[in-house]
Scaffold this active site. Sequence first.
Site, short mmCIF file in Angstrom:
data_model
loop_
_atom_site.label_atom_id
_atom_site.label_comp_id
_atom_site.label_asym_id
_atom_site.label_seq_id
_atom_site.Cartn_x
_atom_site.Cartn_y
_atom_site.Cartn_z
N GLU A 64 24.17 35.94 54.30
CA GLU A 64 22.99 35.98 54.87
C GLU A 64 21.81 36.77 54.07
OE1 GLU A 64 23.56 36.65 59.18
OE2 GLU A 64 24.27 34.53 59.13
N GLU A 75 30.57 26.79 53.66
CA GLU A 75 31.07 25.64 52.97
C GLU A 75 30.70 25.46 51.60
OE1 GLU A 75 30.11 26.22 56.12
OE2 GLU A 75 30.48 24.41 57.60
N CYS A 112 27.52 22.25 59.26
CA CYS A 112 26.20 21.90 59.59
C CYS A 112 25.87 20.74 58.55
CB CYS A 112 25.00 22.83 59.20
SG CYS A 112 24.88 23.30 57.35
N CYS A 115 25.65 20.94 54.98
CA CYS A 115 27.04 20.92 54.25
C CYS A 115 27.76 20.04 54.17
CB CYS A 115 27.81 22.22 54.98
SG CYS A 115 27.24 24.06 54.60
N1 THU Z 1 27.08 28.62 59.11
C1 THU Z 1 28.13 28.25 57.90
O1 THU Z 1 28.23 29.24 57.38
N2 THU Z 1 28.45 27.00 57.89
C2 THU Z 1 28.32 26.26 58.88
O2 THU Z 1 28.39 25.14 58.88
C3 THU Z 1 27.24 26.32 60.01
C4 THU Z 1 26.58 27.79 59.91
C5 THU Z 1 26.25 30.01 58.96
C6 THU Z 1 25.02 30.02 58.43
C7 THU Z 1 24.72 31.27 59.24
O3 THU Z 1 24.99 32.26 58.42
C8 THU Z 1 25.18 31.50 60.36
O4 THU Z 1 26.45 30.60 60.33
C9 THU Z 1 24.66 31.04 61.74
O5 THU Z 1 23.97 29.95 61.65
#
Ligand code: THU
Length: 165
Positions: A64, A75, A112, A115
């Site tokens: 982040e 991912e 998500c 990804c």
């Molecule tokens: N996040 C992931 O790393 N992978 C996903 O498939 C969904 C969301 C992360 C992004 C962000 O840092 C946190 O989860 C909250 O959305």
Amino acid sequence: MKKEILKLEVTYLDSEEELVPNDLILLQQARQAARDAYAPYSKFRVGAAVRLANGQIIKGNNQENAAYPSGLCAERVALFYANANYPDQAVEAIAVTTQGNSKPIHEPITPCGSCRQVMAEFEKKAGRPMKVIMQGEEGMIMIINGIQTLLPFSFLDDYLLKYNS
Ligand code: THU
């Protein structure tokens, strides 16, 4: 008019004990990666582990940033690292999980949309179905074989090749 009902195949396992050994290792690696996630803003730590055709495992976790959109999901961190460093190795499988959030997560973490899109591209590049193993902090595991299950009607380079030449 025509309507179509799509069939999606998903495998549900009760726990890690039902995983085949190399998938168990992959999930464990993803869990380890989740512990090291850099998620000071969402506090939602996600870990991913990619298994390449040569058996090598690449880990990734969410990264982040104070400028929120600059961050990246676990991912894609793992997949992009894998493709940057081992461009000739097909991605065989990816495990996705989470670790130590304030409320325990007992359901699978599903990738998500962005990804899924990246997975679809790498699956096509590999020329073989990508296995996706998903779990929360513990408990039920979801497995799909092939990104089409997660992203039907995906946009792939076929369109570009067909209409952009
Ligand atoms: N996040 C992931 O790393 N992978 C996903 O498939 C969904 C969301 C992360 C992004 C962000 O840092 C946190 O989860 C909250 O959305």
